[in-house]
Every structure is written in C-alpha cells, then in structure tokens.
Motif scaffolding. Structure first.
Motif, PDB file in Angstrom:
ATOM      1  N   TYR A  19       2.718  52.346  41.931  1.00 34.05           N
ATOM      2  CA  TYR A  19       1.435  52.761  43.080  1.00 34.05           C
ATOM      3  C   TYR A  19       2.164  54.215  43.015  1.00 34.05           C
ATOM      4  O   TYR A  19       3.079  54.358  43.525  1.00 34.05           O
ATOM      5  CB  TYR A  19       0.308  51.870  44.239  1.00 34.05           C
ATOM      6  N   VAL A  20       1.332  54.792  42.999  1.00 35.20           N
ATOM      7  CA  VAL A  20       1.329  56.765  43.150  1.00 35.20           C
ATOM      8  C   VAL A  20      -0.152  56.754  44.625  1.00 35.20           C
ATOM      9  O   VAL A  20      -0.586  56.434  44.038  1.00 35.20           O
ATOM     10  CB  VAL A  20       0.359  57.266  42.123  1.00 35.20           C
ATOM     11  N   TYR A  21       0.834  58.063  44.866  1.00 38.29           N
ATOM     12  CA  TYR A  21      -0.075  57.595  46.244  1.00 38.29           C
ATOM     13  C   TYR A  21       0.598  59.223  46.839  1.00 38.29           C
ATOM     14  O   TYR A  21       1.486  59.530  47.316  1.00 38.29           O
ATOM     15  CB  TYR A  21      -0.283  56.630  47.406  1.00 38.29           C
ATOM     16  N   GLU A  22      -0.281  59.821  47.702  1.00 38.26           N
ATOM     17  CA  GLU A  22      -0.240  61.650  48.135  1.00 38.26           C
ATOM     18  C   GLU A  22       0.075  60.636  49.965  1.00 38.26           C
ATOM     19  O   GLU A  22       0.984  62.542  50.225  1.00 38.26           O
ATOM     20  CB  GLU A  22      -1.469  61.884  48.468  1.00 38.26           C
ATOM     21  N   VAL A  58       3.159  56.161  33.950  1.00 40.02           N
ATOM     22  CA  VAL A  58       2.877  56.917  35.149  1.00 40.02           C
ATOM     23  C   VAL A  58       3.687  58.496  34.859  1.00 40.02           C
ATOM     24  O   VAL A  58       2.755  59.261  35.573  1.00 40.02           O
ATOM     25  CB  VAL A  58       3.890  56.396  36.707  1.00 40.02           C
ATOM     26  N   TYR A  59       4.109  59.076  35.127  1.00 40.95           N
ATOM     27  CA  TYR A  59       4.453  60.188  33.937  1.00 40.95           C
ATOM     28  C   TYR A  59       3.099  60.493  33.587  1.00 40.95           C
ATOM     29  O   TYR A  59       2.826  61.861  34.463  1.00 40.95           O
ATOM     30  CB  TYR A  59       5.310  60.764  33.583  1.00 40.95           C
ATOM     31  N   LEU A  62       0.890  61.421  37.006  1.00 43.60           N
ATOM     32  CA  LEU A  62       1.027  62.585  37.473  1.00 43.60           C
ATOM     33  C   LEU A  62       1.038  63.750  36.667  1.00 43.60           C
ATOM     34  O   LEU A  62       0.546  65.064  37.920  1.00 43.60           O
ATOM     35  CB  LEU A  62       2.869  62.305  37.762  1.00 43.60           C
ATOM     36  N   ILE A  74       9.474  63.863  45.295  1.00 38.57           N
ATOM     37  CA  ILE A  74       8.800  62.526  44.836  1.00 38.57           C
ATOM     38  C   ILE A  74       9.748  61.324  44.840  1.00 38.57           C
ATOM     39  O   ILE A  74      10.533  61.550  44.851  1.00 38.57           O
ATOM     40  CB  ILE A  74       8.221  62.627  43.298  1.00 38.57           C
TER      41      ILE A  74
END
Length: 195
Positions: A19-22, A58-59, A62, A74
């Motif tokens: 998971y990606v988050y800021e 994922v990339y 992003l 990152i």
C-alpha cells in the motif's frame, strides 16, 4: 500435510499486499489513533517472476499520481522479505526501512530471558544499531548469548541477531530517522484489508 524446501505448507497461497500512502494523521483532533493519508492498496497472488508485475503496477500508480521528480523520498517499510526487497530493483530511489513490528519482535526475542534487565539490553542493542557498527552490535549479541541459560535461548538470540544484521541498513534508518520515517501498519492491514 506436505511441506516444501522452505518449510511452508505446499497447499497454501500467499496473498501479497502493498500500500502507498502520503503520511499519517490523527483520526480526529484529540485522537491518539492515526489513519493513513490517501492510501492506495495493491494485492494479489504473485509468485517468483510475477513479483515484477506487482511492482510494475505500484510504479505505474506512483508515476501517474505523483511528479516523481519532485518526490524527495520514498520509504519501503517492510520486514525484509525477498519479494518485498525486489521492489527496490523495480522502482528507483526507494529507501528500505525495517518496520517497527519486526524490529521490536526480534529485539524482544533476544532479550526476553533477561527479565528485569531486558529493557536495558534492548536499549544497548538499539544504540549499537543506531550509532554503532555491525561489530558493536555483534559484541552486544555475544554478551547476551553468555547470559543465555539454555541452548534454545542462545539459538534464538543468534537467529534474531542474524535477522537484524541481514537488514542492517534498514534497521539503522528505522532507529535514526524516527521523526521522518513513520511507523508501518502492515501487520494490521494484512488482518483488516486481506481478511
């Protein structure tokens, strides 16, 4: 029940979660609980070479949602697993960080036999990782092994020390950059998102 070379059950499927988050923020103004800012989840069953497909997804996310030339850092918060580390090869500029859960798990395994002095020993181990060298860390591990009363405890200390050494840079970043590197909630997400 059959098990493979890696002692995993042959009849199991490993679903992977990224998971990606800021960042993180409080759930409400006075809350001690936190939530992820703009989380986006990736999950599926990826084996071997298919891991590249996951990291390419994922990339792509992003790249389409952020101006990566302006992104300063990152972080890849993880337990050091091979499939996770392969993401570093697919996405340039990632900094690996050993997640807090696994770091603490192995520190506890190394010191739980010490009872009243366990906290002091964990602090000494953390100081060796944070500010010292691998040799400094191995010296503390050696002292802990001397205090082990059983072979099983000695083996547990040795294996836990080897885990931290194999994730040395990621553990060092976790302990040195506590203000910048936020905690990782992967274990909870595996339970709540995948379940």
């Amino acid at each position: 029940m059959e098990t493979g070379e890696n002692n995993w059950k042959n009849n199991c499927v490993l679903a992977k979660l990224v998971y990606v988050y800021e960042g993180i923020e409080p759930e409400s103004p006075k809350s001690k609980r936190h939530k992820l800012v703009n989380p986006h989840y990736f999950s599926g069953v990826y084996d071997g070479a298919d891991n590249a497909e996951l990291w390419d997804e994922v990339y792509a996310y992003l790249d389409s949602h952020y101006d990566l030339k302006k992104v300063k850092k990152i972080y890849l918060n993880a337990d050091g697993g091979t499939w996770i580390q392969s993401g570093k090869k697919r996405i340039a500029g990632i900094t690996s960080v050993l997640d807090e859960f696994h770091l603490q798990k192995y520190l506890l395994k190394m010191t739980s036999h010490l009872k009243d002095s366990a906290d002091d020993a964990r602090k000494e181990l953390c100081d060796a990782v944070k500010s010292g060298t691998k040799a400094d860390f191995q010296s503390v591990v050696g002292q802990l092994k001397v205090c082990a009363e059983t072979e099983a405890t000695e083996k547990r200390i040795e294996e836990s020390g080897a885990y931290i050494l194999s994730n040395w840079t990621a553990a060092k970043i976790r302990l040195k950059d506590r203000e910048t590197v936020k905690g990782c909630s992967a274990e909870g997400h595996v339970s709540h998102v995948l379940s």
